[in-house]
Scaffold this active site. Structure first.
Site, PDB file in Angstrom:
ATOM      1  N   PHE A   1       1.735 -84.225  11.448  1.00 34.37           N
ATOM      2  CA  PHE A   1       0.444 -83.774  10.906  1.00 34.37           C
ATOM      3  C   PHE A   1       0.340 -83.959   9.395  1.00 34.37           C
ATOM      4  O   PHE A   1      -0.736 -83.944   8.828  1.00 34.37           O
ATOM      5  CB  PHE A   1       0.173 -82.320  11.308  1.00 34.37           C
ATOM      6  CG  PHE A   1       0.669 -81.295  10.334  1.00 34.37           C
ATOM      7  CD1 PHE A   1       1.947 -80.787  10.418  1.00 34.37           C
ATOM      8  CD2 PHE A   1      -0.152 -80.825   9.324  1.00 34.37           C
ATOM      9  CE1 PHE A   1       2.402 -79.840   9.512  1.00 34.37           C
ATOM     10  CE2 PHE A   1       0.295 -79.882   8.408  1.00 34.37           C
ATOM     11  CZ  PHE A   1       1.574 -79.391   8.507  1.00 34.37           C
ATOM     12  N   LYS A   2       1.480 -84.142   8.724  1.00 34.60           N
ATOM     13  CA  LYS A   2       1.460 -84.316   7.277  1.00 34.60           C
ATOM     14  C   LYS A   2       0.586 -85.506   6.848  1.00 34.60           C
ATOM     15  O   LYS A   2       0.076 -85.532   5.735  1.00 34.60           O
ATOM     16  CB  LYS A   2       2.875 -84.544   6.749  1.00 34.60           C
ATOM     17  CG  LYS A   2       3.911 -83.513   7.163  1.00 34.60           C
ATOM     18  CD  LYS A   2       3.675 -82.174   6.504  1.00 34.60           C
ATOM     19  CE  LYS A   2       4.872 -81.252   6.546  1.00 34.60           C
ATOM     20  NZ  LYS A   2       5.216 -80.729   7.858  1.00 34.60           N
TER      21      LYS A   2
END
Ligand SMILES: *Cc1c(COP(=O)(O)O)cnc(C)c1O
Length: 492
Positions: free
Chosen positions: A106-107
């Site tokens: 998700f970064k």
């Protein structure tokens, strides 16, 4: 304007806050006023449009065309689906898949955008300086940051990861980045030691001066940087719109949100979205066996003096969650003096205790729980059997805590679980969960293929052919050696 959680700097513009990363004297930047957003108008908008609207309301000193350019990352093919953050239904909850970016974590949602915000901030400040970006990683941030900043002019990025503390796939992902401005160091210590050492560098007057002499500045790609946190607020607005489009909620009815938590950035973004007017009911903070936060919500004591566990969800193996300071700032009624005292206590004694009223306020907005390793494994297996859906271990922590919460609270509100990594990033653990006896003894690469063949899911592009790509050099250093390493390698 942006102020410090510790009240130790005069208000800064968004460009200044993003360029510095954190307050040099210690403390984190927070928006002086949180804008109220009329999410109602987003109902037919696409992701990039919502991102532009939400981000513009915070970044009034950056040129509009830069922001327009930045949000194109969500639709220019870097993400593997048209929708960068699909909401899928699994059982009684929604799963927000945040891992469709280039590094399958998700970064990417934020780190694809941060380079635009950071370079534009420097330009706005008329700083013709080279930025040295320092990033501590427990695995996923490192690769996403390297990928985001690779070959971005005027930047060099150095990633520090705990030696032995990241998965072979994560390590391989990092060292195969390429690019002329990327550097990787394995630090002898755990993530907390890594992160603390890096934060100390940011506040070291000696090094900052040496940098300035060479026309360089530091910045951060960790979620202590406001420019990293802001793009994460966007996907909660997106989630709510998806929930309505999929008719899971009535217009304006609140939803709950569960977030597998490590450094507290992701859940803080959801908390800000709520403060900005998004209909969110309970925020559910899910930890693994490193359950400092769950204990805090029970006792009001934030205590890092405890054993540190390496778990199957390494990106959550954190005892000192940086962004919790921002949450406490809000929960205490923005009392910078108390924050300063608590964090001085933390530095001195490894723990601090908040007053009853602050604790009460924390509990009103958030529920915190945790899951142990066995529960995580069981949850992966059970979710696959029941719903034919594969959770990675981080997301499984969230699922388990969500189920516990639903059972004990009787709160039946529609809930969205933020899914923070593709299960392929942690294929060995997932296979073990599915069938311990059958799927042992695979190396990481065999595990990827095996997981794909049992589930029929495709291996994310960013994880293919990793094994055979040439890797770059990794410097091995001790936490105390970081300052010397930076001075000798970069500040010359
Ligand atoms: C970074 C990360 C987390 C923790 O997110 P925070 O914003 O640090 O709380 C959880 N899961 C995965 C897979 C991550 O990469």
């Amino acid at each position: 304007m942006y102020i410090s959680t510790r009240g130790n700097i005069r208000p800064q513009t968004s460009a200044q806050a993003i360029a510095s990363g954190m307050v040099p004297q210690g403390g984190l930047f927070v928006a002086q006023d949180l804008p109220l957003i009329s999410w109602q108008k987003f109902i037919d908008w696409d992701y990039s449009q919502i991102a532009l609207s939400v981000m513009s309301s915070f970044l009034d000193d950056l040129p509009q065309d830069v922001l327009e350019n930045a949000v194109k990352v969500y639709s220019d093919g870097r993400f593997d689906s048209n929708d960068p953050a699909p909401l899928v239904q699994v059982g009684d909850c929604g799963i927000l898949e945040l891992w469709h970016g280039p590094t399958a974590a998700f970064k990417d949602m934020a780190l694809q955008v941060l380079p635009y915000l950071l370079t534009s901030s420097l330009k706005t400040l008329d700083m013709q300086k080279e930025v040295l970006i320092l990033t501590a990683t427990s695995g996923d941030t490192g690769k996403a940051a390297l990928e985001g900043f690779k070959d971005v002019p005027g930047t060099k990025i150095v990633v520090f990861y705990p030696e032995g503390g990241v998965s072979p796939v994560q390590e391989r992902q990092m060292i195969t980045t390429g690019g002329g401005n990327t550097y990787i160091s394995a630090v002898q210590g755990n993530f907390d030691q890594c992160q603390t050492a890096v934060k100390e560098i940011f506040s070291s007057e000696d090094i900052i001066k040496k940098l300035a002499d060479k026309d360089m500045v530091f910045s951060s790609a960790n979620s202590i940087n406001w420019g990293r946190l802001l793009p994460q607020i966007v996907y909660y607005f997106w989630t709510y719109i998806q929930t309505m489009r999929q008719e899971q909620t009535a217009f304006g009815e609140p939803i709950n949100i569960v977030v597998p938590t490590g450094n507290f950035g992701n859940i803080l973004a959801a908390y800000y979205a709520k403060m900005m007017g998004l209909p969110i009911g309970k925020l559910i903070c899910a930890s693994n066996k490193n359950n400092v936060l769950a204990d805090f919500f029970n006792t009001g004591i934030y205590d890092t003096k405890r054993p540190f566990f390496l778990t199957s969800s390494p990106s959550m193996d954190i005892l000192l969650s940086s962004n919790f300071e921002r949450f406490l700032f809000e929960a205490s009624g923005r009392d910078a003096d108390r924050i300063k005292l608590w964090y001085a206590d933390l530095t001195r004694n490894g723990k601090f205790k908040v007053d009853d009223q602050t604790l009460k306020s924390c509990k009103t907005s958030m529920y915190a729980g945790w899951a142990d390793e066995e529960e995580v494994m069981d949850t992966i297996a059970k979710t696959y059997i029941d719903y034919d859906y594969i959770l990675d271990p981080h997301t499984a922590v969230g699922m388990k805590v969500y189920q516990d919460y639903r059972q004990t609270s009787g709160d039946n509100r529609y809930t969205v679980l933020a899914s923070t990594a593709s299960p392929f990033k942690f294929a060995n653990s997932v296979l073990t969960a599915l069938d311990k006896r059958r799927y042992t003894g695979y190396d990481s690469w065999e595990a990827l293929n095996t997981l794909s063949s049992i589930t029929g899911w495709k291996i994310p592009l960013g994880l293919m052919n990793l094994k055979d790509k040439p890797g770059q050099e990794v410097s091995k250093i001790s936490p105390e050696g970081i300052a010397d390493y930076l001075t000798s390698q970069f500040i010359r």
